[in-house]
Design a protein around this motif. Structure first.
Motif, short mmCIF file in Angstrom:
data_model
loop_
_atom_site.label_atom_id
_atom_site.label_comp_id
_atom_site.label_asym_id
_atom_site.label_seq_id
_atom_site.Cartn_x
_atom_site.Cartn_y
_atom_site.Cartn_z
N PRO A 186 32.32 34.59 45.82
CA PRO A 186 32.66 36.01 45.66
C PRO A 186 31.49 36.89 45.24
N SER A 187 30.45 36.30 44.68
CA SER A 187 29.29 37.11 44.25
C SER A 187 28.34 37.42 45.41
N THR A 188 28.64 36.94 46.61
CA THR A 188 27.78 37.21 47.76
C THR A 188 27.62 38.71 47.96
N ASP A 189 26.40 39.13 48.17
CA ASP A 189 26.09 40.54 48.42
C ASP A 189 26.21 40.80 49.93
N ALA A 193 38.34 44.09 51.68
CA ALA A 193 38.20 45.37 50.96
C ALA A 193 36.75 45.58 50.53
N LYS A 194 36.11 44.51 50.07
CA LYS A 194 34.71 44.60 49.65
C LYS A 194 33.81 44.95 50.84
N LEU A 195 34.05 44.33 51.98
CA LEU A 195 33.27 44.61 53.18
C LEU A 195 33.50 46.04 53.66
N GLU A 196 34.76 46.45 53.70
CA GLU A 196 35.07 47.81 54.16
C GLU A 196 34.51 48.86 53.21
N LYS A 197 34.54 48.58 51.92
CA LYS A 197 33.97 49.52 50.95
C LYS A 197 32.46 49.68 51.18
N ALA A 198 31.84 48.62 51.66
CA ALA A 198 30.40 48.66 51.96
C ALA A 198 30.13 49.22 53.36
N ALA A 215 28.16 34.11 54.90
CA ALA A 215 26.94 34.22 54.10
C ALA A 215 25.74 34.54 54.99
N ALA A 216 25.70 33.95 56.18
CA ALA A 216 24.61 34.24 57.12
C ALA A 216 24.70 35.69 57.61
N ALA A 217 25.91 36.17 57.87
CA ALA A 217 26.07 37.56 58.31
C ALA A 217 25.51 38.52 57.27
N ALA A 218 25.57 38.12 56.01
CA ALA A 218 25.09 38.97 54.93
C ALA A 218 23.57 38.93 54.78
#
Length: 190
Positions: A108-111, A140-145, A88-91
């Motif tokens: 899971p809703s973390t941006d 997958a969510k991180l890589e997509k971003a 969460a901090a990295a985000a």
């Protein structure tokens, strides 16, 4: 910290990072509370103010970056709850240069669009709390971003690095994960 608080185990991990040459610090997100009781730990986690916790982590990052012994690069790691906090901090803390979560993921809703540092995660294949399929979905969510993420899975369950909990500790996995984490932090911080 894990959901138990900043206890002797967490302090021993801080000492181990310091012995590896890092300036190490563990923010106390429970403000002095520790427990050995799982029910109480769950209550402390549920009561955690995540916005305040991330703000406190951001303050620790700023303090470490400005420390006279620092080169200005700061990484974050955490275990269980602390793993979720580190992600969460990295985000949301762009001053981070590396994140190394151990068996913890945030809501899971973390941006994750704000992630600016590389991430190396360590998870147990047999973890009943942080299931591998959820970790892979996060990857997958991180890589997509467009974020740089490296995951390692071990033949272990949850809390496999915690050598104060014989029922969870898996020495070979803990040793390999530690070596990988230290190498990754040195690569990105030194």
């Amino acid at each position: 910290q894990e959901w138990w608080g900043v206890n002797d185990h967490v302090r021993s991990l801080v000492d181990r990072f310091a012995k590896e040459g890092f300036l190490a610090f563990a923010p106390d997100l429970y403000h002095g509370k520790t427990t050995k009781d799982g029910g109480e730990a769950a209550g402390l986690l549920q009561a955690l103010d995540w916005k305040r916790a991330i703000s406190e982590v951001a303050g620790a990052v700023a303090m470490l970056a400005a420390h006279p012994r620092s080169n200005g690069k700061v990484g974050i790691t955490g275990f269980c709850m602390g793993g979720a906090v580190s992600l969460a901090a990295a985000a949301s803390v762009p001053e981070l240069s590396a994140a190394v979560p151990f068996y913890g993921i945030p809501d899971p809703s973390t941006d994750f669009s704000g992630v600016t540092c590389p991430i190396q995660g360590h998870f147990g294949k047999k973890d009943e709390y942080i299931r591998p399929d959820n970790v892979l979905a996060l990857k997958a969510k991180l890589e997509k971003a467009g974020k740089k993420v490296e995951l390692h899975f071990y033949d272990a369950g949850h809390a496999f690095v915690n050598d104060t909990r014989p029922e969870a500790y898996v020495a070979p996995a803990a040793k390999l994960a530690w070596e990988r984490a230290v190498a990754f932090l040195k690569e990105n911080l030194v």
